[in-house]
Design a protein around this motif. Structure first.
Motif: not given
Length: 235
Positions: A92, A95, A105
């Motif tokens: 990721c 986020t 997230c």
């Protein structure tokens, strides 16, 4: 990791140190510490598979990591959960903008984490969980970090699998010791043979739906407080 440090040599030395650890918890903690040293991660942790769909944080470099893991377990979403059940590696980059995990997230962004990298830990016959790396900077993990972390995860998987096996053997040995002690108590109390004593333990285990070793513990505990010459008969 310093650019001048030989990666293969460093990982080999880490593997030797991991192999020297005696317990699951100490092995996992050392893995988390070294994962931070070898990458751009600010925080690291391991979400370990206790059983099917049962997970626990076996190591975390901070309480924040434990909270991040618990969010993934509770929400059933996040890079760690996906690396365990889907592809082995998930990254990721931010986020605050990643839409793959719409509940996890935003919660992690609030905790100050902007980048995440999760890599599956597995042995030949078992899914061990995931190694999770977190950073406060956006896009913290580049291709080199991913490659190093994946390589490191292989060493970590071997170390965890070995520690799991050793711990299992220790537990099995302890269980046999307690069962043997309980057999001896029953044999002396009721004047029966070893097979009859074991059959008594086994029958109670089935009737009460309790592990055989727990029944043995119960017999031993009762011996400490119960007079063996009180005239009771073999059930």
């Amino acid at each position: 990791m310093s650019d001048t440090m030989d990666e293969a040599d460093f990982l080999s030395r880490i593997a030797l140190e991991l192999d020297a650890e005696l317990t699951m918890s100490s092995t996992a903690e050392l893995i988390a510490e070294y994962a931070c040293l070898t990458t751009a991660a600010d925080e690291c942790g391991i979400l370990y598979a206790m059983a099917r769909n049962r997970w626990t944080t076996s190591a975390a470099t901070s309480a924040r990591v434990t909270e991040i893991h618990q969010l993934q377990v509770t929400l059933n979403e996040g890079p760690c959960v996906d690396s365990i059940h889907k592809e082995p590696t998930y990254i990721c980059h931010d986020t605050s903008t990643d839409v793959r995990w719409p509940r996890w997230c935003p919660a992690v962004t609030e905790l100050g984490i902007r980048s995440a990298l999760s890599i599956r830990l597995e042995s030949k016959n078992r899914n061990l969980g995931a190694l999770n790396l977190y950073a406060e900077a956006v896009d913290a993990f580049g291709p080199k970090d991913i490659a190093i972390a994946q390589n490191f995860a292989r060493h970590a998987s071997i170390a965890l699998s070995s520690a799991f096996t050793q711990q299992g053997l220790s537990i099995a040995i302890d269980a046999r010791t307690f069962i043997g002690q309980a057999q001896g108590i029953l044999m002396g109390r009721y004047g029966i043979g070893a097979e009859q004593a074991f059959e008594y333990l086994r029958r109670r285990s089935q009737q009460e739906n309790v592990k055989l070793s727990d029944i043995a513990h119960d017999v031993i505990d009762h011996q400490r407080t119960k007079n063996p010459d009180n005239g009771d008969s073999y059930p």
